[in-house]
Design an enzyme around this catalytic site. Structure first.
Site, PDB file in Angstrom:
ATOM      1  N   LYS A  53       0.921  -1.281   0.020  1.00 35.91           N
ATOM      2  CA  LYS A  53      -0.076  -0.005  -0.237  1.00 35.91           C
ATOM      3  C   LYS A  53       0.865   1.330  -0.062  1.00 35.91           C
ATOM      4  O   LYS A  53       2.125   1.242   0.234  1.00 35.91           O
ATOM      5  CB  LYS A  53      -0.709   0.321   1.325  1.00 35.91           C
ATOM      6  CG  LYS A  53      -2.050  -1.248   1.169  1.00 35.91           C
ATOM      7  CD  LYS A  53      -2.834  -1.085  -0.081  1.00 35.91           C
ATOM      8  CE  LYS A  53      -4.158  -1.824   0.361  1.00 35.91           C
ATOM      9  NZ  LYS A  53      -3.848  -3.372   0.315  1.00 35.91           N
TER      10      LYS A  53
HETATM   11  C1  LIG Z   1      -9.972  -2.978  -2.025  1.00 37.48           C
HETATM   12  C2  LIG Z   1      -9.666  -3.342  -0.751  1.00 37.48           C
HETATM   13  N1  LIG Z   1     -10.317  -3.692   0.121  1.00 37.48           N
HETATM   14  C3  LIG Z   1      -9.999  -4.226   1.339  1.00 37.48           C
HETATM   15  C4  LIG Z   1      -8.692  -4.774   1.316  1.00 37.48           C
HETATM   16  C5  LIG Z   1      -8.146  -5.664   2.625  1.00 37.48           C
HETATM   17  O1  LIG Z   1      -7.428  -5.045   3.459  1.00 37.48           O
HETATM   18  P1  LIG Z   1      -6.260  -5.937   4.265  1.00 37.48           P
HETATM   19  O2  LIG Z   1      -5.621  -6.812   3.457  1.00 37.48           O
HETATM   20  O3  LIG Z   1      -5.389  -4.602   5.014  1.00 37.48           O
HETATM   21  O4  LIG Z   1      -7.030  -6.682   5.262  1.00 37.48           O
HETATM   22  C6  LIG Z   1      -7.716  -4.632   0.304  1.00 37.48           C
HETATM   23  C7  LIG Z   1      -6.286  -4.962   0.502  1.00 37.48           C
HETATM   24  O5  LIG Z   1      -5.666  -5.537  -0.356  1.00 37.48           O
HETATM   25  C8  LIG Z   1      -8.168  -3.734  -0.824  1.00 37.48           C
HETATM   26  O6  LIG Z   1      -7.299  -3.694  -1.861  1.00 37.48           O
END
Ligand SMILES: Cc1ncc(COP(=O)(O)O)c(C=O)c1O
Length: 382
Positions: A190
């Site tokens: 990210k």
């Molecule tokens: C659009 C979107 N939503 C939710 C997530 C979930 O985040 P995390 O991997 O930190 O749980 C991501 C992560 O890749 C994402 O790209």
């Protein structure tokens, strides 16, 4: 600011798909926490939240252990529960739909806009029923969703901003600053990373209190240790992670500018590839918070062959995103089939993410572009 990489995964072996920029400041802040002995629930939690809220212009922020955890708590905060419907996009990472299932609610999909690739507000409005309790637009690939249009529908909104740190919407408001719960993700690919982690920004003090309690086993801030007045989870973010986040926040402008620079290099290098659709340009006051560089391949090319051929040339890429409603779990649970969301399905079948990270250099972008040109020439397409 030092750019030295503490870890340089695959750096000497080729071009990685993604890579964080970590330097001495990150090292220093994490070491300070290690030396302090306050590894979790220490002072950096509030510091990180305050600085992050300030950065996106939000009233409040709550740090959590992942973007997924943040989305789960944000849906609970707007009272999504058993049997409710949450309208969202099928063109996203699977977590944005899964979080509705965590609360035994149903993710109801609506098709996307073919240009921005975000949930189409008209399609979302058409999917509303008496059971709809929330809208969950995603700022896909860091391009701000049309929040003003979703607000006109008049239902509670949770924004999935996991990919959109640094984005600014059509009204000139930074994503995360509109007051709805908006959820950011800090996984290693990210814009800002804490390894794993996330942040919910919001404009309502009561909702922040609920989220803070539920991320910490249902404990209210003024309660005695191990006294809990509601169901909660362990979705805490450690002080080690907050230290990393604070150091990354200090250099966020530089990280975002690096990504925007690489995106501009790609646009230039790929502009002559006929039939390849590049990420839509910013318009008006909109700014994309660059997260990935995803292109849609020509209709007559075979995406999987392209990914394989690129791999053989030492270029990593991946299909991104596959349509959520067509994943086996969603097909089995809800009986989804091809043809339900034609725009999403067309885009999902042709999209690949190319290598993308803030300090990618011109030579690396050129190598990717040349490889794609070669591969498309060989396997059909441009
Ligand atoms: C659009 C979107 N939503 C939710 C997530 C979930 O985040 P995390 O991997 O930190 O749980 C991501 C992560 O890749 C994402 O790209």
């Amino acid at each position: 600011m030092t750019h030295r990489h503490i870890v340089t995964p695959l750096a000497t072996e080729g071009i990685p798909l993604a890579r964080p920029v970590l330097g001495e400041r990150e090292e220093q802040r994490v070491l300070e926490v290690l030396r302090s002995g306050r590894l979790s629930l220490g002072p950096l939690l509030a510091e990180f939240e305050t600085e992050f809220a300030r950065r996106v212009g939000a009233g409040y922020a709550s740090a959590v252990s992942s973007g997924t955890a943040g989305l789960h708590l944000a849906l609970r905060a707007v009272d999504v529960s058993d049997g409710d419907e949450v309208i969202t996009t099928p063109f996203s990472f699977v977590a944005s739909a899964n979080v509705a299932l965590f609360e035994r609610a149903r993710p109801v999909f609506a098709d996307i806009d073919p240009v921005t690739l975000n949930l189409d507000p008209d399609a979302a409005a058409a999917a509303v029923t008496e059971r709809t309790t929330a809208l969950l637009p995603v700022h896909v690939f860091g391009y701000p969703a049309d929040l003003a249009a979703f607000e006109r529908i008049g239902l509670p909104i949770v924004e999935d901003a996991c990919e959109a740190l640094g984005a600014v919407d059509a009204d000139g408001v930074p994503v995360g600053g509109r007051g709805h719960p908006a959820v950011f993700g800090f996984y290693a690919n990210k814009q800002l990373t804490t390894g794993e982690g996330g942040m919910v920004t919001l404009g309502d003090a009561d909702l922040k209190e609920r989220i803070d309690s539920e991320r910490n086993q249902g404990r209210a801030p003024n309660m005695d240790w191990l006294d809990h007045d509601r169901l909660g989870f362990n979705y805490r973010l450690s002080d080690l992670a907050c230290a990393l986040g604070l150091a990354q926040l200090e250099r966020l402008d530089e990280l975002l500018a690096g990504r925007a620079r690489v995106a501009a290099l790609y646009r230039e290098a790929l502009s002559d590839l006929e039939g390849v659709e590049l990420p839509c340009p910013e318009s008006g006051r909109i700014r994309r918070g660059w997260f990935v560089y995803v292109v849609q391949l020509p209709h007559d090319s075979d995406r999987d062959s392209v990914v394989r051929a690129l791999h053989e040339l030492g270029i990593p890429s991946k299909p991104y995103f596959p349509a959520v409603h067509l994943m086996s779990f969603y097909r089995e649970l809800f009986g989804h089939r091809e043809g339900e969301f034609p725009v999403c399905e067309d885009v999902a079948a042709r999209s690949i993410a190319l290598p993308f990270f803030p300090d990618m250099n011109e030579g690396q972008v050129e190598r990717v572009a040349e490889s794609l040109r070669k591969v498309l020439g060989h396997v059909g397409g441009a």
